[in-house]
Design a protein around this motif. Structure first.
Motif, mmCIF file in Angstrom:
data_model
loop_
_atom_site.group_PDB
_atom_site.id
_atom_site.type_symbol
_atom_site.label_atom_id
_atom_site.label_comp_id
_atom_site.label_asym_id
_atom_site.label_seq_id
_atom_site.Cartn_x
_atom_site.Cartn_y
_atom_site.Cartn_z
ATOM 1 N N GLU A 158 0.924 -1.196 0.024
ATOM 2 C CA GLU A 158 -0.088 0.127 -0.081
ATOM 3 C C GLU A 158 0.815 1.412 -0.007
ATOM 4 O O GLU A 158 1.849 1.418 0.844
ATOM 5 C CB GLU A 158 -0.883 0.002 1.295
ATOM 6 N N TYR A 179 0.137 7.280 -1.251
ATOM 7 C CA TYR A 179 -0.730 8.116 -2.211
ATOM 8 C C TYR A 179 -2.121 7.093 -2.606
ATOM 9 O O TYR A 179 -3.056 7.718 -3.498
ATOM 10 C CB TYR A 179 -0.046 8.459 -3.685
ATOM 11 N N ASN A 200 -2.697 4.036 -3.685
ATOM 12 C CA ASN A 200 -2.911 2.621 -4.280
ATOM 13 C C ASN A 200 -2.340 1.481 -3.572
ATOM 14 O O ASN A 200 -1.196 1.584 -3.111
ATOM 15 C CB ASN A 200 -2.161 3.178 -5.762
ATOM 16 N N PHE A 232 -1.203 -2.465 -4.548
ATOM 17 C CA PHE A 232 -0.704 -3.410 -5.690
ATOM 18 C C PHE A 232 -0.411 -4.697 -4.860
ATOM 19 O O PHE A 232 0.093 -4.782 -3.967
ATOM 20 C CB PHE A 232 0.441 -3.110 -6.427
ATOM 21 N N GLN A 250 2.037 -7.871 -11.728
ATOM 22 C CA GLN A 250 1.289 -6.644 -10.961
ATOM 23 C C GLN A 250 -0.356 -6.750 -10.893
ATOM 24 O O GLN A 250 -0.734 -6.724 -12.057
ATOM 25 C CB GLN A 250 1.574 -5.521 -11.233
ATOM 26 N N ASP A 280 -3.721 -4.848 -9.489
ATOM 27 C CA ASP A 280 -4.393 -3.799 -9.009
ATOM 28 C C ASP A 280 -5.384 -4.124 -7.674
ATOM 29 O O ASP A 280 -6.213 -4.472 -8.026
ATOM 30 C CB ASP A 280 -4.874 -2.621 -9.862
ATOM 31 N N THR A 306 -6.640 -1.465 -5.304
ATOM 32 C CA THR A 306 -7.003 -0.065 -4.733
ATOM 33 C C THR A 306 -8.142 -0.477 -4.126
ATOM 34 O O THR A 306 -8.287 0.561 -3.020
ATOM 35 C CB THR A 306 -6.887 0.803 -5.799
#
Length: 90
Positions: free
Chosen positions: A30, A33, A35, A37, A74, A76, A78
């Motif tokens: 984490e 900012y 995001n 991943f 990777q 996401d 979020t």
């Protein structure tokens, strides 16, 4: 088995929370900012080295072993909140 890695507040540290699974080679990061991943196929040796070395710069480690590594995948995440990430590490 996820383990929480201690991240120390530094002047330009962008890693807020990081949990790792050294058995499966998974790292969830984490960033400050917002995001989140998940990185898969991370070197298990580098994860164990991170856990064994207490004063390692986590931001540099993530850049070297997750972000700029061609073998990692990777994903996401979020939509996860900080509380959910902490519950994963518990």
């Amino acid at each position: 088995m996820f383990l929480k890695v201690a991240t120390y507040p530094q002047q330009y540290n962008t890693v807020k929370t990081m949990i790792v699974n050294p058995i499966r080679g998974i790292v969830v990061v984490e960033f400050t900012y917002g995001n989140v991943f998940e990185y898969r196929r991370v070197s298990r040796r580098s994860i164990l080295n991170l856990l064994a070395t207490l004063d390692m710069d986590t931001e540099h480690w993530v850049r070297l072993n997750c972000v700029h590594n061609l073998t990692t995948e990777q994903i996401d995440l979020t939509f996860y909140t900080s509380e959910q990430l902490r519950a994963m590490a518990a």
